[in-house]
Write a protein that holds these residues in place. Sequence first.
Motif, PDB file in Angstrom:
ATOM      1  N   LEU A   1      25.295  15.488 -31.086  1.00  0.00           N
ATOM      2  CA  LEU A   1      26.433  15.588 -31.988  1.00  0.00           C
ATOM      3  C   LEU A   1      26.291  14.680 -33.195  1.00  0.00           C
ATOM      4  CD1 LEU A   1      29.435  15.902 -29.539  1.00  0.00           C
ATOM      5  CD2 LEU A   1      28.598  17.612 -31.123  1.00  0.00           C
ATOM      6  N   THR A   2      25.655  13.532 -33.000  1.00  0.00           N
ATOM      7  CA  THR A   2      25.537  12.610 -34.131  1.00  0.00           C
ATOM      8  C   THR A   2      24.597  13.167 -35.195  1.00  0.00           C
ATOM      9  OG1 THR A   2      23.808  11.453 -32.922  1.00  0.00           O
ATOM     10  CG2 THR A   2      26.017  10.529 -32.799  1.00  0.00           C
ATOM     11  N   GLY A   3      23.730  14.096 -34.806  1.00  0.00           N
ATOM     12  CA  GLY A   3      22.784  14.641 -35.777  1.00  0.00           C
ATOM     13  C   GLY A   3      23.308  15.862 -36.505  1.00  0.00           C
ATOM     14  N   ILE A   4      24.555  16.267 -36.255  1.00  0.00           N
ATOM     15  CA  ILE A   4      25.114  17.489 -36.852  1.00  0.00           C
ATOM     16  C   ILE A   4      25.989  17.122 -38.044  1.00  0.00           C
ATOM     17  CG2 ILE A   4      26.554  19.516 -36.449  1.00  0.00           C
ATOM     18  CD1 ILE A   4      25.866  19.255 -33.485  1.00  0.00           C
ATOM     19  N   THR A   5      25.714  17.762 -39.169  1.00  0.00           N
ATOM     20  CA  THR A   5      26.523  17.531 -40.369  1.00  0.00           C
ATOM     21  C   THR A   5      27.936  18.055 -40.145  1.00  0.00           C
ATOM     22  OG1 THR A   5      24.542  17.857 -41.697  1.00  0.00           O
ATOM     23  CG2 THR A   5      26.654  17.909 -42.854  1.00  0.00           C
ATOM     24  N   ARG A   6      28.891  17.280 -40.632  1.00  0.00           N
ATOM     25  CA  ARG A   6      30.297  17.677 -40.460  1.00  0.00           C
ATOM     26  C   ARG A   6      30.965  17.824 -41.817  1.00  0.00           C
ATOM     27  NH1 ARG A   6      32.221  13.990 -35.341  1.00  0.00           N
ATOM     28  NH2 ARG A   6      30.225  14.053 -34.246  1.00  0.00           N
ATOM     29  N   VAL A   7      31.842  18.786 -41.927  1.00  0.00           N
ATOM     30  CA  VAL A   7      32.646  18.970 -43.138  1.00  0.00           C
ATOM     31  C   VAL A   7      34.099  18.701 -42.770  1.00  0.00           C
ATOM     32  CG1 VAL A   7      33.454  20.611 -44.862  1.00  0.00           C
ATOM     33  CG2 VAL A   7      31.071  20.666 -44.105  1.00  0.00           C
ATOM     34  N   LYS A   8      34.671  17.737 -43.431  1.00  0.00           N
ATOM     35  CA  LYS A   8      36.062  17.397 -43.158  1.00  0.00           C
ATOM     36  C   LYS A   8      36.962  18.370 -43.911  1.00  0.00           C
ATOM     37  CE  LYS A   8      38.712  13.119 -42.890  1.00  0.00           C
ATOM     38  NZ  LYS A   8      38.772  11.733 -43.311  1.00  0.00           N
ATOM     39  N   ALA A   9      38.035  18.808 -43.268  1.00  0.00           N
ATOM     40  CA  ALA A   9      38.930  19.771 -43.911  1.00  0.00           C
ATOM     41  C   ALA A   9      40.371  19.499 -43.515  1.00  0.00           C
ATOM     42  CB  ALA A   9      38.547  21.201 -43.509  1.00  0.00           C
ATOM     43  N   GLU A  10      41.252  19.913 -44.400  1.00  0.00           N
ATOM     44  CA  GLU A  10      42.678  19.743 -44.140  1.00  0.00           C
ATOM     45  C   GLU A  10      43.255  21.099 -43.706  1.00  0.00           C
ATOM     46  OE1 GLU A  10      44.724  18.263 -47.533  1.00  0.00           O
ATOM     47  OE2 GLU A  10      46.686  18.393 -46.591  1.00  0.00           O
ATOM     48  N   VAL A  11      44.168  21.063 -42.751  1.00  0.00           N
ATOM     49  CA  VAL A  11      44.822  22.294 -42.314  1.00  0.00           C
ATOM     50  C   VAL A  11      45.896  22.650 -43.339  1.00  0.00           C
ATOM     51  CG1 VAL A  11      46.212  23.352 -40.505  1.00  0.00           C
ATOM     52  CG2 VAL A  11      44.377  21.758 -39.900  1.00  0.00           C
TER      53      VAL A  11
ATOM     54  N   VAL B   1      30.849  31.713 -40.185  1.00  0.00           N
ATOM     55  CA  VAL B   1      31.593  32.237 -39.039  1.00  0.00           C
ATOM     56  C   VAL B   1      30.900  31.802 -37.741  1.00  0.00           C
ATOM     57  CG1 VAL B   1      32.282  34.341 -37.843  1.00  0.00           C
ATOM     58  CG2 VAL B   1      32.475  34.203 -40.329  1.00  0.00           C
ATOM     59  N   GLY B   2      31.687  31.341 -36.792  1.00  0.00           N
ATOM     60  CA  GLY B   2      31.159  30.944 -35.494  1.00  0.00           C
ATOM     61  C   GLY B   2      30.968  29.451 -35.333  1.00  0.00           C
ATOM     62  N   MET B   3      31.046  28.693 -36.402  1.00  0.00           N
ATOM     63  CA  MET B   3      30.802  27.244 -36.297  1.00  0.00           C
ATOM     64  C   MET B   3      31.956  26.565 -35.564  1.00  0.00           C
ATOM     65  SD  MET B   3      29.018  26.229 -39.880  1.00  0.00           S
ATOM     66  CE  MET B   3      27.266  26.583 -40.139  1.00  0.00           C
ATOM     67  N   PRO B   4      31.643  25.566 -34.747  1.00  0.00           N
ATOM     68  CA  PRO B   4      32.715  24.893 -33.990  1.00  0.00           C
ATOM     69  C   PRO B   4      33.527  23.976 -34.884  1.00  0.00           C
ATOM     70  CG  PRO B   4      30.563  23.962 -33.444  1.00  0.00           C
ATOM     71  CD  PRO B   4      30.312  25.090 -34.371  1.00  0.00           C
ATOM     72  N   VAL B   5      34.776  23.769 -34.496  1.00  0.00           N
ATOM     73  CA  VAL B   5      35.686  22.895 -35.239  1.00  0.00           C
ATOM     74  C   VAL B   5      36.256  21.876 -34.266  1.00  0.00           C
ATOM     75  CG1 VAL B   5      37.785  22.813 -36.645  1.00  0.00           C
ATOM     76  CG2 VAL B   5      36.259  24.776 -36.811  1.00  0.00           C
ATOM     77  N   ILE B   6      36.226  20.612 -34.658  1.00  0.00           N
ATOM     78  CA  ILE B   6      36.737  19.553 -33.786  1.00  0.00           C
ATOM     79  C   ILE B   6      37.783  18.752 -34.545  1.00  0.00           C
ATOM     80  CG2 ILE B   6      34.557  19.387 -32.531  1.00  0.00           C
ATOM     81  CD1 ILE B   6      33.933  16.852 -34.097  1.00  0.00           C
ATOM     82  N   ALA B   7      38.525  17.965 -33.791  1.00  0.00           N
ATOM     83  CA  ALA B   7      39.523  17.091 -34.411  1.00  0.00           C
ATOM     84  C   ALA B   7      39.721  15.902 -33.504  1.00  0.00           C
ATOM     85  CB  ALA B   7      40.849  17.815 -34.594  1.00  0.00           C
ATOM     86  N   GLY B   8      39.558  14.710 -34.042  1.00  0.00           N
ATOM     87  CA  GLY B   8      39.848  13.522 -33.262  1.00  0.00           C
ATOM     88  C   GLY B   8      39.151  13.517 -31.923  1.00  0.00           C
ATOM     89  N   GLY B   9      39.929  13.852 -30.866  1.00  0.00           N
ATOM     90  CA  GLY B   9      39.378  13.718 -29.533  1.00  0.00           C
ATOM     91  C   GLY B   9      38.529  14.860 -29.042  1.00  0.00           C
TER      92      GLY B   9
ATOM     93  N   GLN C   1      49.070  22.046 -31.694  1.00  0.00           N
ATOM     94  CA  GLN C   1      50.253  22.392 -32.479  1.00  0.00           C
ATOM     95  C   GLN C   1      50.463  21.420 -33.636  1.00  0.00           C
ATOM     96  OE1 GLN C   1      51.865  25.230 -31.436  1.00  0.00           O
ATOM     97  NE2 GLN C   1      50.180  25.239 -29.984  1.00  0.00           N
ATOM     98  N   LYS C   2      49.702  20.327 -33.628  1.00  0.00           N
ATOM     99  CA  LYS C   2      49.965  19.287 -34.635  1.00  0.00           C
ATOM    100  C   LYS C   2      48.665  18.866 -35.319  1.00  0.00           C
ATOM    101  CE  LYS C   2      54.001  17.615 -32.200  1.00  0.00           C
ATOM    102  NZ  LYS C   2      54.548  16.664 -31.266  1.00  0.00           N
ATOM    103  N   LEU C   3      47.942  19.829 -35.797  1.00  0.00           N
ATOM    104  CA  LEU C   3      46.673  19.527 -36.458  1.00  0.00           C
ATOM    105  C   LEU C   3      46.900  19.289 -37.937  1.00  0.00           C
ATOM    106  CD1 LEU C   3      44.493  22.282 -34.777  1.00  0.00           C
ATOM    107  CD2 LEU C   3      44.287  19.834 -34.406  1.00  0.00           C
ATOM    108  N   SER C   4      46.215  18.282 -38.482  1.00  0.00           N
ATOM    109  CA  SER C   4      46.297  18.085 -39.919  1.00  0.00           C
ATOM    110  C   SER C   4      44.909  17.942 -40.548  1.00  0.00           C
ATOM    111  CB  SER C   4      47.147  16.846 -40.244  1.00  0.00           C
ATOM    112  OG  SER C   4      46.597  15.709 -39.590  1.00  0.00           O
ATOM    113  N   ILE C   5      44.042  17.188 -39.904  1.00  0.00           N
ATOM    114  CA  ILE C   5      42.670  17.019 -40.409  1.00  0.00           C
ATOM    115  C   ILE C   5      41.718  17.449 -39.296  1.00  0.00           C
ATOM    116  CG2 ILE C   5      40.947  15.392 -41.265  1.00  0.00           C
ATOM    117  CD1 ILE C   5      43.214  15.667 -43.187  1.00  0.00           C
ATOM    118  N   VAL C   6      40.745  18.270 -39.656  1.00  0.00           N
ATOM    119  CA  VAL C   6      39.737  18.711 -38.683  1.00  0.00           C
ATOM    120  C   VAL C   6      38.354  18.527 -39.287  1.00  0.00           C
ATOM    121  CG1 VAL C   6      41.274  20.411 -37.625  1.00  0.00           C
ATOM    122  CG2 VAL C   6      39.756  21.104 -39.480  1.00  0.00           C
ATOM    123  N   GLN C   7      37.338  18.701 -38.446  1.00  0.00           N
ATOM    124  CA  GLN C   7      35.950  18.645 -38.932  1.00  0.00           C
ATOM    125  C   GLN C   7      35.219  19.893 -38.444  1.00  0.00           C
ATOM    126  OE1 GLN C   7      33.834  14.871 -38.371  1.00  0.00           O
ATOM    127  NE2 GLN C   7      35.766  13.945 -37.817  1.00  0.00           N
ATOM    128  N   VAL C   8      34.507  20.525 -39.342  1.00  0.00           N
ATOM    129  CA  VAL C   8      33.700  21.688 -38.977  1.00  0.00           C
ATOM    130  C   VAL C   8      32.270  21.212 -38.765  1.00  0.00           C
ATOM    131  CG1 VAL C   8      32.899  23.967 -39.672  1.00  0.00           C
ATOM    132  CG2 VAL C   8      35.156  23.158 -40.398  1.00  0.00           C
TER     133      VAL C   8
END
Lengths: 351, 170
Positions: free
Chosen positions: A111-121, A145-153, A332-339
């Motif tokens: 996971l540390t080697g994967i580029t992340r794009v920060k995005a706002e909901v 299309v198909g890329m995973p999206v994470i947030a915080g935990g 239900q309470k997402l504001s910032i995510v990372q792709v």
Amino acid sequence: MASLPVGRRRLLILFVITALVLLTFDQRGNRVLDGARTSFLTVTAPLRAVSRLAAEPIGNAWKGLTNYDDLKRQNDELRDEVEAQDGAAIAAEAVMYENQQLKSSAGLPTLTGITRVKAEVVSGEPSNFDQTITINQGSRKGIKVGMPVIAGGGLVGRVEEAAPRQSVVRLLTDPESTVGVRFASRPCTAAGSPTTAPPTTAPTAGATTATTTTTAPTSTGAPTLPAAGEPVKGAPVQAPATTVPPSTTTTTAVTRVDTELGRVRGRGRGNPLEVDQVDAEACLSLGDAVVTAGVTESLFPRDIPIGRVSTLERRPGSLDLLVRVKPVVDLQKLSIVQVLLYDGDAAFAGK
Amino acid sequence: MLAALYSPWLRVPVLAIVVVTLQTVVISQIQIAGACPDLVVLVAVVAGLVGGPQRGTAAGFVTGFTYDLALTTPFGLWALVLCVAGFLVGLSRNEAIRDNRWLQMGIVFLGSAAVIVAYATVATVFGSEGVFTLHLVPTALVVAVVNAALTVPAMRVARFAVLAGDRRPV
């Protein structure tokens, strides 16, 4: 009762047939329809932005009025949880770092080697039957299309549509969403029941928390069946003689065994996820952590936290266990995510 | 060119885009008993009530098609359900209903609830999972109650769009 005029019937029939044709094309996958949706997303983006700006103060006021007590209570509970987990988080980070190092040296995707794009909901679920969110980054930032999206935990979902400046993310709670998972189960005793030492924290992204650092990495790429003579699932694994010297911080040579696999499905807004295809004899307990399995050609890299087991039922006569998982992220309470700009095929091809 | 502004063929699609945008960005964030109101259903139902079965079918299809563009649910599903809903509600249009606000609200209430149930049914038939659940009951109720409450202003908007250029009394 008078019959309907021919014109009315023809119009209705025409529209019904058109709708059925569209449905048929969509069921089989149609790039024109996908392109139409992406174009609609792009064209209406300014109108959506204006609507959101105009409605935001009213929405915030409404939420403040209706959710104040809940927010205050949650705030107090969260403060207590954060304090309790500070120490455990430090230990988990150390283990995660070592885990990533071991995976890197074995040539495995980390996971540390994967580029992340920060995005706002920018908008939440658009209807009662669509569990998706819209974020303000798109294909211009490399999102596909198909890329995973994470947030915080942990895991939020995956990209469903990618316009140049916006993307639509299908949430884990959507019934159409499925993810291959594995359980970070506690080691079982000889009788098959789990040991009594509970995990102290949910694993952070990439971590496999363990009571010892003595063994070879427990994650070795695609899970394989134990070879002949090796312990069956759930039993403590003995450290091979040629590996890293045993840790001096613990007296037990027990390693957490992650062998149970399943497939998690959404069950709608606010409902826990359900895991399919879990053997009825699986050694699982309430509270066990669930992470992405990351098997070959999976859309998701390995070890992204999903949640914890909240329901375990052994149904009479069934070969499968009923397992439900409470997501670690409040969807239900997402504001910032990372792709995660992760391509499963390329990752396993070693590119 | 100016005549086009009075045409329902322009006003209905524009209304559909505006309502769908408002629904997906603003209205969907209002949660009541775990469900959100649905103005798109309201537009299709009152279009039938105001314009009759023919105009109701067309307005329902256009609105549903626009809704399908904005969502990730099976494409064509909302178009199918709303065009039939517009048609069926349009059949109920008569002199008695035209003058009775309570009857209009009742039809919008029943029509909206029926649309939600019909959508879940058709979606399940076409392979969608987890749609036809017990949660459908509060969802249908929330949508029906809110739509019924908004019947009067919605009918004014629908008359403007669906009956544009039509000098016949409503």
